[in-house]
Structures are given as structure tokens and as C-alpha cells.
Write an enzyme that holds these catalytic residues in place. Sequence first.
Site, PDB file in Angstrom:
ATOM      1  N   GLY A   1     -29.264  14.620  -0.508  1.00  0.00           N
ATOM      2  CA  GLY A   1     -30.663  14.703  -0.917  1.00  0.00           C
ATOM      3  C   GLY A   1     -30.801  15.125  -2.369  1.00  0.00           C
ATOM      4  O   GLY A   1     -31.632  14.612  -3.122  1.00  0.00           O
TER       5      GLY A   1
ATOM      6  N   ARG B   1     -25.692   8.811   4.516  1.00  0.00           N
ATOM      7  CA  ARG B   1     -26.387  10.031   4.111  1.00  0.00           C
ATOM      8  C   ARG B   1     -25.491  11.218   4.409  1.00  0.00           C
ATOM      9  O   ARG B   1     -24.855  11.295   5.467  1.00  0.00           O
ATOM     10  CB  ARG B   1     -27.722  10.127   4.864  1.00  0.00           C
ATOM     11  CG  ARG B   1     -28.341  11.487   4.827  1.00  0.00           C
ATOM     12  CD  ARG B   1     -29.799  11.502   5.244  1.00  0.00           C
ATOM     13  NE  ARG B   1     -30.180  12.804   5.761  1.00  0.00           N
ATOM     14  CZ  ARG B   1     -30.322  13.907   5.022  1.00  0.00           C
ATOM     15  NH1 ARG B   1     -30.121  13.871   3.713  1.00  0.00           N
ATOM     16  NH2 ARG B   1     -30.647  15.056   5.583  1.00  0.00           N
TER      17      ARG B   1
ATOM     18  N   ARG C   1     -26.220  17.785  -6.207  1.00  0.00           N
ATOM     19  CA  ARG C   1     -25.085  17.631  -5.301  1.00  0.00           C
ATOM     20  C   ARG C   1     -24.397  16.285  -5.554  1.00  0.00           C
ATOM     21  O   ARG C   1     -23.174  16.174  -5.464  1.00  0.00           O
ATOM     22  CB  ARG C   1     -25.494  17.777  -3.837  1.00  0.00           C
ATOM     23  CG  ARG C   1     -24.259  18.016  -2.955  1.00  0.00           C
ATOM     24  CD  ARG C   1     -24.560  18.402  -1.522  1.00  0.00           C
ATOM     25  NE  ARG C   1     -25.451  19.537  -1.434  1.00  0.00           N
ATOM     26  CZ  ARG C   1     -26.330  19.722  -0.464  1.00  0.00           C
ATOM     27  NH1 ARG C   1     -26.451  18.838   0.500  1.00  0.00           N
ATOM     28  NH2 ARG C   1     -27.089  20.787  -0.447  1.00  0.00           N
TER      29      ARG C   1
ATOM     30  N   ARG D   1     -23.908  26.673   0.244  1.00  0.00           N
ATOM     31  CA  ARG D   1     -23.981  25.292   0.721  1.00  0.00           C
ATOM     32  C   ARG D   1     -23.150  24.360  -0.149  1.00  0.00           C
ATOM     33  O   ARG D   1     -22.483  23.471   0.339  1.00  0.00           O
ATOM     34  CB  ARG D   1     -25.434  24.810   0.732  1.00  0.00           C
ATOM     35  CG  ARG D   1     -26.218  25.377   1.872  1.00  0.00           C
ATOM     36  CD  ARG D   1     -27.421  24.509   2.158  1.00  0.00           C
ATOM     37  NE  ARG D   1     -28.432  24.588   1.111  1.00  0.00           N
ATOM     38  CZ  ARG D   1     -29.363  25.520   1.050  1.00  0.00           C
ATOM     39  NH1 ARG D   1     -29.401  26.476   1.950  1.00  0.00           N
ATOM     40  NH2 ARG D   1     -30.244  25.507   0.091  1.00  0.00           N
TER      41      ARG D   1
ATOM     42  N   SER E   1     -28.116  18.197   4.908  1.00  0.00           N
ATOM     43  CA  SER E   1     -28.109  19.451   5.654  1.00  0.00           C
ATOM     44  C   SER E   1     -29.154  19.356   6.756  1.00  0.00           C
ATOM     45  O   SER E   1     -30.029  18.483   6.732  1.00  0.00           O
ATOM     46  CB  SER E   1     -28.411  20.622   4.733  1.00  0.00           C
ATOM     47  OG  SER E   1     -29.682  20.460   4.167  1.00  0.00           O
TER      48      SER E   1
ATOM     49  N   ARG F   1     -36.179   9.570 -13.063  1.00  0.00           N
ATOM     50  CA  ARG F   1     -36.719  10.737 -12.340  1.00  0.00           C
ATOM     51  C   ARG F   1     -35.647  11.796 -12.037  1.00  0.00           C
ATOM     52  O   ARG F   1     -35.790  12.582 -11.099  1.00  0.00           O
ATOM     53  CB  ARG F   1     -37.363  10.328 -11.016  1.00  0.00           C
ATOM     54  CG  ARG F   1     -38.673   9.624 -11.204  1.00  0.00           C
ATOM     55  CD  ARG F   1     -39.245   9.137  -9.887  1.00  0.00           C
ATOM     56  NE  ARG F   1     -40.494   8.447 -10.164  1.00  0.00           N
ATOM     57  CZ  ARG F   1     -41.692   8.929  -9.853  1.00  0.00           C
ATOM     58  NH1 ARG F   1     -41.825  10.068  -9.214  1.00  0.00           N
ATOM     59  NH2 ARG F   1     -42.773   8.253 -10.149  1.00  0.00           N
TER      60      ARG F   1
ATOM     61  N   ASP G   1     -28.915  25.938   8.569  1.00  0.00           N
ATOM     62  CA  ASP G   1     -29.705  27.036   9.134  1.00  0.00           C
ATOM     63  C   ASP G   1     -29.894  26.761  10.615  1.00  0.00           C
ATOM     64  O   ASP G   1     -29.657  25.650  11.071  1.00  0.00           O
ATOM     65  CB  ASP G   1     -31.052  27.178   8.406  1.00  0.00           C
ATOM     66  CG  ASP G   1     -31.840  25.876   8.379  1.00  0.00           C
ATOM     67  OD1 ASP G   1     -31.639  25.091   7.438  1.00  0.00           O
ATOM     68  OD2 ASP G   1     -32.612  25.627   9.313  1.00  0.00           O
TER      69      ASP G   1
HETATM   70  N1  HPA Z   1     -35.965  21.535   8.656  1.00  0.00           N
HETATM   71  C1  HPA Z   1     -35.992  20.342   8.085  1.00  0.00           C
HETATM   72  N2  HPA Z   1     -35.014  19.882   7.339  1.00  0.00           N
HETATM   73  C2  HPA Z   1     -33.952  20.677   7.142  1.00  0.00           C
HETATM   74  C3  HPA Z   1     -33.869  21.938   7.706  1.00  0.00           C
HETATM   75  C4  HPA Z   1     -34.927  22.389   8.514  1.00  0.00           C
HETATM   76  O1  HPA Z   1     -34.919  23.511   9.051  1.00  0.00           O
HETATM   77  N3  HPA Z   1     -32.696  22.497   7.316  1.00  0.00           N
HETATM   78  C5  HPA Z   1     -32.091  21.590   6.541  1.00  0.00           C
HETATM   79  N4  HPA Z   1     -32.835  20.472   6.437  1.00  0.00           N
END
Ligand code: HPA
Length: 237
Positions: free
Chosen positions: A23, A90, A27, A221, A93, A46, A208
Site C-alpha cells: 500500500g 498485493r 515500502r 512493520r 497488512s 502523486r 494488529d
Molecule cells: N482495518 C483495516 N485495514 C487494516 C487494518 C485494520 O484494522 N489493519 C491493517 N490494515
Amino acid sequence: MIPTPHIGATDKSMIAKTVLMPGDPLRAKFIADTFLEDVVQFNSVRNVLGFTGTYKGRKISVMASGMGMPSIGIYSYELYKFYDVENIIRIGSCGGYTADMKLYDVILAKDAWSESSYAKVQSGYDSAVVEGTKALNDQLLQIASDLKIPMHVERIHSSDVFYRENFEEYKDIYNQHGCVAVEMESFALFHNANVLGKKAACLLTVSDNLVTHELTTAEERQNAFTNMMKIALEMAE
Ligand code: HPA
């Protein structure tokens, strides 16, 4: 139509047939700087950075998707349709919806469930589930097994909303639809691949957990996602 409105590369050959998509633009740069040789930057429109290089002598590109389905929808469509990209993987995270999705675990998204209107609006596709490409998933499974990196193979939730007023809704989404984690892009990526006859896959690292409330810092991360990147990089041609 090259360059496209959002990608500045002036020739198709500047982008490999396989593109890894994190994303975050930084990174993408980190991956190019750390793992690739003979790197050429092909996009900075951008600040959505894109690079092509070689991994173990094989050509591969890495470009950011930005956050959310509108963003990955634009970049993946232009890569597939106008730059003849065949495979997009892709590497993102996600937030775990069950306690057994531990921090730093790697998930291969078998399919994505979403309440998003993306696929309906894009082409009239009327189901809430889109599958990743089995051929790519089979290759990724084999690579992970060769590298001895354990991987969950599961359905994930692609959400349009990061901050829900009722954050406990994730329990219903797990119970009713079987999604073990949440991210915000795969449903649109998988859909674009399907309508354009291309291939897509999604590897996620748990950053998370909504049940245990554990989370990682941005700094942690950057390094901890190496396992997922090593799997994805082996897809270079
Ligand atoms: N929500 C949505 N997208 C995410 C999250 C989350 O908690 N963690 C990493 N990408």
C-alpha cells in the site's frame, strides 16, 4: 494510452509482467532498495512510487497501491490494461478478527468478502465474494512451503471503512462470512484481474488484532514484513 493518467512510465517494457503491490510508497522503495538489483524507477506521479529491477536475476516490479479500493482499483486497472501486466501480488497488512491471527503471521487471501459497491459499479458483478487466482495461490503456497514459512489460507474482509463507530461489528463479519482478518484492497484487485483476464493474489501480514488489541509500530512493520516479501519476490520471472 501510455503514459496513463496515474502512471508515468513511457514504455510497457519499463514494467515487469509481475508487480508486487504494497500500500505504502515508501515500502515499495524499501523493497526495491533492499531486495532488488539494477533498479529503475518508473513512476513518481502523486508519489505513488514504482520500480523495476531484478531479484536473483529475474525481472520484477514493485509499485504502491495507495490505501483502499478506489486507489488500488485505479492502479491495478492501468497496469493490467495499458502496461500488459499479467500478475499483481498485493503485499499488505491486516487486522486479525480472531485471536489465532497472531502479530506477524502471514495470510494468503483465498478470497475476499466485501460490502463494497466496487465490483457492482465497475462491471455489474453482483456477489460479495471474489476469489484470488488459484494458479498464483498454488505457486505462493509451494514457495512458502519451500521457504518453511507457515501461512494461513483464509477468506479476508476488504473494508471501505477503517474507523467504524461500532467496531464490534467485526464479530458478525467473522461469524456470518468467515473472514479472519480485515484489509482494504483485495476485493477490487481480484475483481479487476477477473474482468481483464489477468491474475491476482494477496499476501497479508497481521499488523494488529481486533480481539487481543495487540498492534505493531510503523517501524516494527517495516522489518517484520520480510517473510511475506521473500515469498512474493520468488514470483519474479
Ligand atoms: N482495518 C483495516 N485495514 C487494516 C487494518 C485494520 O484494522 N489493519 C491493517 N490494515
